[in-house]
Design a protein around this motif. Structure first.
Motif, PDB file in Angstrom:
ATOM      1  N   TRP A   1      68.225  60.607  17.711  1.00 23.28           N
ATOM      2  CA  TRP A   1      67.228  59.752  18.356  1.00 23.28           C
ATOM      3  C   TRP A   1      65.928  59.680  17.545  1.00 23.28           C
ATOM      4  CZ3 TRP A   1      69.448  56.565  21.295  1.00 23.28           C
ATOM      5  CH2 TRP A   1      70.578  56.933  22.035  1.00 23.28           C
ATOM      6  N   ASP A   2      65.587  60.770  16.868  1.00 15.07           N
ATOM      7  CA  ASP A   2      64.431  60.703  15.965  1.00 15.07           C
ATOM      8  C   ASP A   2      64.664  59.661  14.879  1.00 15.07           C
ATOM      9  OD1 ASP A   2      62.973  62.580  17.273  1.00 15.07           O
ATOM     10  OD2 ASP A   2      63.248  64.188  15.810  1.00 15.07           O
ATOM     11  N   ARG A   3      65.867  59.658  14.328  1.00  8.51           N
ATOM     12  CA  ARG A   3      66.180  58.731  13.239  1.00  8.51           C
ATOM     13  C   ARG A   3      66.215  57.288  13.723  1.00  8.51           C
ATOM     14  NH1 ARG A   3      66.073  59.057   7.671  1.00  8.51           N
ATOM     15  NH2 ARG A   3      66.598  61.256   7.957  1.00  8.51           N
ATOM     16  N   LEU A   4      66.788  57.054  14.900  1.00 10.61           N
ATOM     17  CA  LEU A   4      66.827  55.684  15.425  1.00 10.61           C
ATOM     18  C   LEU A   4      65.435  55.180  15.773  1.00 10.61           C
ATOM     19  CD1 LEU A   4      70.027  55.680  17.674  1.00 10.61           C
ATOM     20  CD2 LEU A   4      69.691  54.531  15.473  1.00 10.61           C
ATOM     21  N   ASN A   5      64.584  56.060  16.285  1.00  9.29           N
ATOM     22  CA  ASN A   5      63.211  55.647  16.575  1.00  9.29           C
ATOM     23  C   ASN A   5      62.414  55.417  15.304  1.00  9.29           C
ATOM     24  OD1 ASN A   5      62.507  55.550  19.563  1.00  9.29           O
ATOM     25  ND2 ASN A   5      63.628  57.468  19.470  1.00  9.29           N
ATOM     26  N   LEU A   6      62.744  56.170  14.257  1.00 10.38           N
ATOM     27  CA  LEU A   6      62.121  55.902  12.963  1.00 10.38           C
ATOM     28  C   LEU A   6      62.539  54.527  12.455  1.00 10.38           C
ATOM     29  CD1 LEU A   6      60.469  56.809  10.522  1.00 10.38           C
ATOM     30  CD2 LEU A   6      62.551  57.858   9.601  1.00 10.38           C
ATOM     31  N   TYR A   7      63.808  54.185  12.658  1.00 10.37           N
ATOM     32  CA  TYR A   7      64.280  52.853  12.273  1.00 10.37           C
ATOM     33  C   TYR A   7      63.484  51.767  12.993  1.00 10.37           C
ATOM     34  CZ  TYR A   7      67.016  48.588  12.491  1.00 10.37           C
ATOM     35  OH  TYR A   7      67.387  47.276  12.452  1.00 10.37           O
ATOM     36  N   VAL A   8      63.211  51.982  14.279  1.00 11.44           N
ATOM     37  CA  VAL A   8      62.484  50.986  15.072  1.00 11.44           C
ATOM     38  C   VAL A   8      61.151  50.636  14.426  1.00 11.44           C
ATOM     39  CG1 VAL A   8      61.241  50.644  17.250  1.00 11.44           C
ATOM     40  CG2 VAL A   8      63.584  51.493  17.278  1.00 11.44           C
ATOM     41  N   VAL A   9      60.441  51.636  13.909  1.00 11.09           N
ATOM     42  CA  VAL A   9      59.123  51.362  13.346  1.00 11.09           C
ATOM     43  C   VAL A   9      59.153  51.123  11.837  1.00 11.09           C
ATOM     44  CG1 VAL A   9      57.945  52.645  15.142  1.00 11.09           C
ATOM     45  CG2 VAL A   9      58.612  53.830  13.060  1.00 11.09           C
ATOM     46  N   GLU A  10      60.212  51.571  11.184  1.00 10.76           N
ATOM     47  CA  GLU A  10      60.255  51.455   9.729  1.00 10.76           C
ATOM     48  C   GLU A  10      61.073  50.266   9.231  1.00 10.76           C
ATOM     49  OE1 GLU A  10      61.086  54.337   5.838  1.00 10.76           O
ATOM     50  OE2 GLU A  10      61.724  54.968   7.845  1.00 10.76           O
ATOM     51  N   ASP A  11      62.121  49.898   9.956  1.00  3.25           N
ATOM     52  CA  ASP A  11      63.058  48.905   9.428  1.00  3.25           C
ATOM     53  C   ASP A  11      63.355  47.728  10.353  1.00  3.25           C
ATOM     54  OD1 ASP A  11      63.855  50.334   6.930  1.00  3.25           O
ATOM     55  OD2 ASP A  11      64.557  51.824   8.364  1.00  3.25           O
ATOM     56  N   LEU A  12      62.820  47.752  11.558  1.00  3.39           N
ATOM     57  CA  LEU A  12      63.164  46.706  12.523  1.00  3.39           C
ATOM     58  C   LEU A  12      62.096  45.625  12.551  1.00  3.39           C
ATOM     59  CD1 LEU A  12      65.093  45.789  14.786  1.00  3.39           C
ATOM     60  CD2 LEU A  12      63.758  47.168  16.382  1.00  3.39           C
ATOM     61  N   ARG A  13      62.540  44.386  12.605  1.00  6.96           N
ATOM     62  CA  ARG A  13      61.603  43.273  12.672  1.00  6.96           C
ATOM     63  C   ARG A  13      60.788  43.368  13.956  1.00  6.96           C
ATOM     64  NH1 ARG A  13      60.779  38.324  10.405  1.00  6.96           N
ATOM     65  NH2 ARG A  13      60.046  36.636  11.751  1.00  6.96           N
ATOM     66  N   ALA A  14      59.489  43.195  13.846  1.00  9.68           N
ATOM     67  CA  ALA A  14      58.608  43.310  15.000  1.00  9.68           C
ATOM     68  C   ALA A  14      58.997  42.318  16.092  1.00  9.68           C
ATOM     69  CB  ALA A  14      57.154  43.056  14.577  1.00  9.68           C
ATOM     70  N   GLY A  15      58.950  42.779  17.335  1.00 10.44           N
ATOM     71  CA  GLY A  15      59.251  41.922  18.469  1.00 10.44           C
ATOM     72  C   GLY A  15      60.705  41.926  18.891  1.00 10.44           C
ATOM     73  N   SER A  16      61.544  42.683  18.203  1.00 15.35           N
ATOM     74  CA  SER A  16      62.966  42.694  18.543  1.00 15.35           C
ATOM     75  C   SER A  16      63.215  43.423  19.853  1.00 15.35           C
ATOM     76  CB  SER A  16      63.764  43.372  17.427  1.00 15.35           C
ATOM     77  OG  SER A  16      65.110  43.539  17.801  1.00 15.35           O
ATOM     78  N   ASP A  17      64.102  42.865  20.672  1.00 12.26           N
ATOM     79  CA  ASP A  17      64.478  43.509  21.935  1.00 12.26           C
ATOM     80  C   ASP A  17      65.270  44.797  21.707  1.00 12.26           C
ATOM     81  OD1 ASP A  17      63.271  41.479  23.343  1.00 12.26           O
ATOM     82  OD2 ASP A  17      65.119  40.341  23.655  1.00 12.26           O
ATOM     83  N   ALA A  18      65.774  44.979  20.494  1.00 17.05           N
ATOM     84  CA  ALA A  18      66.555  46.178  20.200  1.00 17.05           C
ATOM     85  C   ALA A  18      65.726  47.437  20.398  1.00 17.05           C
ATOM     86  CB  ALA A  18      67.091  46.125  18.773  1.00 17.05           C
ATOM     87  N   ALA A  19      64.425  47.358  20.177  1.00 16.64           N
ATOM     88  CA  ALA A  19      63.564  48.524  20.350  1.00 16.64           C
ATOM     89  C   ALA A  19      63.608  49.019  21.786  1.00 16.64           C
ATOM     90  CB  ALA A  19      62.135  48.179  19.948  1.00 16.64           C
TER      91      ALA A  19
END
Length: 289
Positions: A82-100
């Motif tokens: 979960w740490d890694r997936l949350n890091l992905y949210v802020v490091e690699d995910l396009r802003a505004g995505s519902d995936a977050a």
């Protein structure tokens, strides 16, 4: 969920990794052997699997990402997952995505409602990994941070030499009268000193776009301005207030000829009726239909 910062790796005198292993990550691996520190049930290093997870998500490899999430969850390293997936949210995910939001919900279910390593927790881990993998990956935030940080150093070094910087922030000096003049309204000290009150905010600072206001919102905006007992707006100012910004020049102002173009934006006694539009009382019917 346990704090991953409590399990940061350190290096021993021989260069080997040393870290505390959580109780959930102990026991035997798939081969019936006692797991070593930071070993997954499949016999892999959890550091490698964790890195694989983020790289697979970044590259949109669904099967590999799903496996890596499953492997970490079943092996007692759900906190690492979960740490890694949350890091992905802020490091690699396009802003505004519902995936977050989806990832946050899956983490909540897996760690607060169910046991992370059990069947439901593992399903949540796979769901979250797939949601991340199917979202649009981008390094935009990381790239922006690196770029702005580099420019900050260039500006500081240039100032020390008494020179203009070769690269500058996108806002330049950010002074009144410049490109971003609209930000200096009554909410700022400079705007207040310039007597930029409600009139300036409505006709400059509150404009949106480039899609602009929809018909209903524009109607409400015009009527609210017309019914304002303290400020009389001209027809040109009413037009300016709901004019969408130019996508090619979002800080430019429309050529409506509205009062306030020259910076004299305080309320004045100028009559609100002009030859191009109805007066204050006559406009109500026009905008209420």
């Amino acid at each position: 969920m346990a704090d991953g910062d409590d399990r940061q790796a350190t290096f021993g005198s021989d260069g080997s990794l040393e870290t505390d292993t959580t109780p959930d990550a102990t026991g035997e691996n798939d081969f019936g052997e006692e797991k070593e520190a930071n070993e997954t049930d499949g016999g892999y290093s959890r550091y490698v699997v964790s890195s694989l997870l983020q790289k697979a998500v970044r590259r949109s490899d669904e099967e590999v990402a799903a496996w890596a999430a499953w492997e970490l969850a079943r092996s007692g390293y759900a906190w690492n997952l979960w740490d890694r997936l949350n890091l992905y949210v802020v490091e690699d995910l396009r802003a505004g995505s519902d995936a977050a939001l989806a990832i946050e919900r899956y983490e909540e279910l897996a760690t607060e409602r169910w046991e992370p390593a059990e069947w439901k927790g593992r399903i949540c881990a796979i769901h979250a990994a797939l949601a991340a993998t199917r979202a649009r990956s981008t390094r935009e935030a990381s790239n922006a941070d690196a770029y702005f940080s580099a420019v900050a150093e260039v500006r500081a070094e240039a100032r020390e030499r008494g020179e203009e910087p070769a690269h500058d922030f996108p806002v330049g000096d950010l002074e009144p009268g410049g490109t971003f003049d609209a930000v200096f309204d009554g909410h700022t000290g400079e705007g207040a000193r310039r007597d930029r009150g409600t009139r300036f905010f409505k006709t400059h600072g509150a404009r949106v776009g480039p899609e602009g206001e929809d018909d209903q919102s524009a109607r409400w905006q015009r009527l609210a301005m017309l019914l304002d007992d303290e400020t009389d707006y001209s027809a040109a100012e009413l037009d300016r207030a709901v004019e969408p910004v130019d996508p090619e020049d979002p800080w430019g102002e429309p050529a409506t000829g509205a009062r306030g173009d020259t910076g004299n934006t305080g309320d004045d006694d100028t009559d609100s009726t002009d030859e191009n539009g109805p007066d204050r009382t006559g406009s109500l019917t026009d905008f209420s239909e």
